[in-house]
Design an enzyme around this catalytic site. Sequence first.
Site, mmCIF file in Angstrom:
data_model
loop_
_atom_site.group_PDB
_atom_site.id
_atom_site.type_symbol
_atom_site.label_atom_id
_atom_site.label_comp_id
_atom_site.label_asym_id
_atom_site.label_seq_id
_atom_site.Cartn_x
_atom_site.Cartn_y
_atom_site.Cartn_z
ATOM 1 C CD1 TRP A 23 -1.381 1.280 -6.098
ATOM 2 C CD2 TRP A 23 -1.868 3.080 -4.870
ATOM 3 N NE1 TRP A 23 -2.399 1.949 -6.730
ATOM 4 C CE2 TRP A 23 -2.718 3.065 -5.988
ATOM 5 C CE3 TRP A 23 -1.992 4.118 -3.958
ATOM 6 C CZ2 TRP A 23 -3.681 4.033 -6.220
ATOM 7 C CZ3 TRP A 23 -2.943 5.097 -4.191
ATOM 8 C CH2 TRP A 23 -3.782 5.048 -5.306
ATOM 9 C CG HIS A 24 -0.070 5.922 -1.104
ATOM 10 N ND1 HIS A 24 -0.420 4.736 -0.493
ATOM 11 C CD2 HIS A 24 -1.176 6.693 -1.093
ATOM 12 C CE1 HIS A 24 -1.689 4.816 -0.125
ATOM 13 N NE2 HIS A 24 -2.178 5.978 -0.481
ATOM 14 N N GLY A 25 3.731 5.807 -3.885
ATOM 15 C CA GLY A 25 4.840 6.496 -4.539
ATOM 16 C C GLY A 25 6.108 5.672 -4.511
ATOM 17 C CB SER A 36 -0.915 -0.025 1.224
ATOM 18 O OG SER A 36 -1.559 1.196 1.366
ATOM 19 N N GLY A 37 1.913 1.231 0.827
ATOM 20 C CA GLY A 37 2.836 2.373 0.863
ATOM 21 C C GLY A 37 3.507 2.568 -0.486
#
Lengths: 323, 485
Positions: free
Chosen positions: B323-325, B320-321
């Site tokens: 995915w953010h950048g 998830s982390g």
Amino acid sequence: MKKFITRILLFCLLFSTAIILTFIVSSKIVNKKANFKISADSKYLILGHSHAECALNDSLLTNFKNVAASGELYFYIYTKFQEILIQNPQIEVVFIEFTNTNIKKSKEKLISSNNHVYWYYPSYSPFMNVKDQMFLLKHNPFGFIDAFCIATRKNTHRVQTSNYDFTNKIGGYLSLKRNKIDSLLAAHKKSPVEAEKEISDVETNYLEKILSYCEKHQKKVYLIRSPQHPSLPILANEKIFQKVLKKITSNRDIQFLDFNRFPLKNSEYADLDHLNYKGATLFSKWLNDLIFKKGLLQSKDKQKLIQDNMIPHIVASYRNSSK
Amino acid sequence: MLFNSLDFAIFLPIVFTLYWLVKQLKTQNLLLLIASYVFYGWWDWRFLSLIAFSSLVDYLVGLKLSEATNHSRRRLYLGISLTVNLGLLIFFKYTNFFIDSFTQAFTFFGHPITASHLNIILPVGISFYTFQTLSYSIDIYRKKIAPTRDLIVFFAYVSFFPQLVAGPIERASSLLPQFSKDRTFNYELAVEGTRQILWGLFKKIVIADSCATYVNFIFDNSAQYSGTTLILGAFLFAFQIYGDFSGYSDIAIGTAKLFGFRLMQNFAFPYFSRDIAEFWRRWHISLSTWFRDYLYIPLGGSRGSNSMRIRNVFIIFIVSGFWHGANWTFIIWGVLHAVYFLPLLLLNKNRKNLGNISAGNWLPSFKEFIQMGLTFILTTFAWIFFRAESTYQALQYIKNIFTGLLKKSAYVDTLNIIYWKIGYQLPLFFLFFLFIEWSSRNQQFGIEKIALNQPRLIRWGLYFFIALSIFFSQHTEQTFIYFQF
């Protein structure tokens, strides 16, 4: 759906009316309270764009105030100048930068470009006449609407904070440290840039408006061309430039003071258009003496006096005294 | 095209009017597709081919998956979809990150290597639409949905402009059928959509953009500020990111409602959560549920041994982390949340707070208030990594928070910043914003029911207040490019 659209339109109409009213009221207040006052002993005013902004260090020129600003066009200068003149009756002489760049057709597009509209319109909108505002709206409706919103916010903020001071927004001498001449000359050698041959009628028209305004208020005006590097590509439009100059100055008591060939070293230029601080210091000191010691403004043949003093060894003496 | 731009303010009414004028479903879908491609192409038309390619692959994969009966063939088709979508995402988003990380790793182990960066532009919304198309193929593979044979419908579903660039990431099972159903104009839904757009713009422009000014200022000069000012910067960033992202989601959901579509709620007042598990049920719901359904549960979820459960939690939060950048800061942000979440999971307390906070009461109890405050502090601490340019900057920021925190001068500095720089306007808007959000915590969005039953004068007064706040809070002043001559 009809009900929805009607209500949305009604809301938008009411909202737009509120915004336009806010704009009008805040503009009126700003217009009334704006402070454009410069030093009481500033008798000589310099107007123009980045050439004058970087070439004339007004701290070295007695009783001068340089209000030239980067990229500023006659269209916007006209508005600013009127306010400055109204609030500063001590101004006796106005120097207006007029160089080969000013007549370029591409300058006309810049007037209503987003960049210029966003930057200048919010500052000058309280003083701009309706015709000029319509010009911007006609040529860049989206940019104008955006700038109108920014102007409304800016004016409201000025009223809210009682900040009507424009003296830090009117331009001034810009000291450039850089020197890019060598790299620029190499680049130009590789791919020469062609000078524009078309003329901007709008810009020359606004210059004439400024001149007429000066005449109306009995201010002495000089058009000046500050030093430019001999390799500057736009100098190729010299013939057209002289033609336009002749047209502007005919039937007017206006003289052109040409410092274009002022002998500077490459290290005294920031780039082909602009002087760096070394060049500006040298030129300003030299000009100050020319005006106040050698009586340039009283001289009958001003350009001859300029040419006589632009010889390298005289200029070199100022260079040496700077050290 | 940005939602808070003049371009969109002109684009939306034109598309809206044409859409309801045409009435036939097929034409409406075609119009939505064209409008969506114009909306996306407004930013950079070259990337339209990318979204078209991704859509075409999944459209064909969907059809092939439904026809294939052989298990290995089905796996092959799913593999094609996964490879294409994740391949695009990895190439455009993560290539330079991997190059940097490998170079740093080799240098760390004493074998310095040099590798140049690739000049890659990250296509807007790629993380959103690739996940949307992936879920379509996976759901067909799992036989949860049937593929659509209508090419226009599928392309319109992938590129649906309200949610194309920032979500919510819609599942095919929810959004795709809406494209195939006749849509007639619904006044109540359109009004609700307009209210949601208005509230979204308020969150984006009045709250997020205003906070951004001070956040950038504090984070960019963090070494110069006292601990209390850095804490203020972190809190403001917590509201900036919430206002920005949830505001954008509200505008997207509201815009979809104008066209007769219902999208899922993406943010359910996450800062009123009593623990981290509840926070993740309320924050970026469309992404959290996506990871839950397509990653966490297939990995075994919260079943199995403790070590498996710990592994799964770490995987889902790290992914998830990531995915953010493409930065280690996002990975650390994910790890921190995994660390926050684990005790709740291991003690079986992760599903303790399923309802709304202080249900039936106006104010929270003291216990709820403390829980809410602690959760907010934990998330804010993690946001420091999310906002920082590098892990080094984040660590320095945290270190500086604790330096001089007990000195009186630190508090005086912070109060000066609040008084002289921030002023009274933003705090007043904050109070209004928190009041509205708290009052609406049982609703779908801030002003869903506020003043709805009041006389028109009060209702319109509220709309006017919000609209004027938006107008006067916009930070559109530009730096003058000519200064760079």
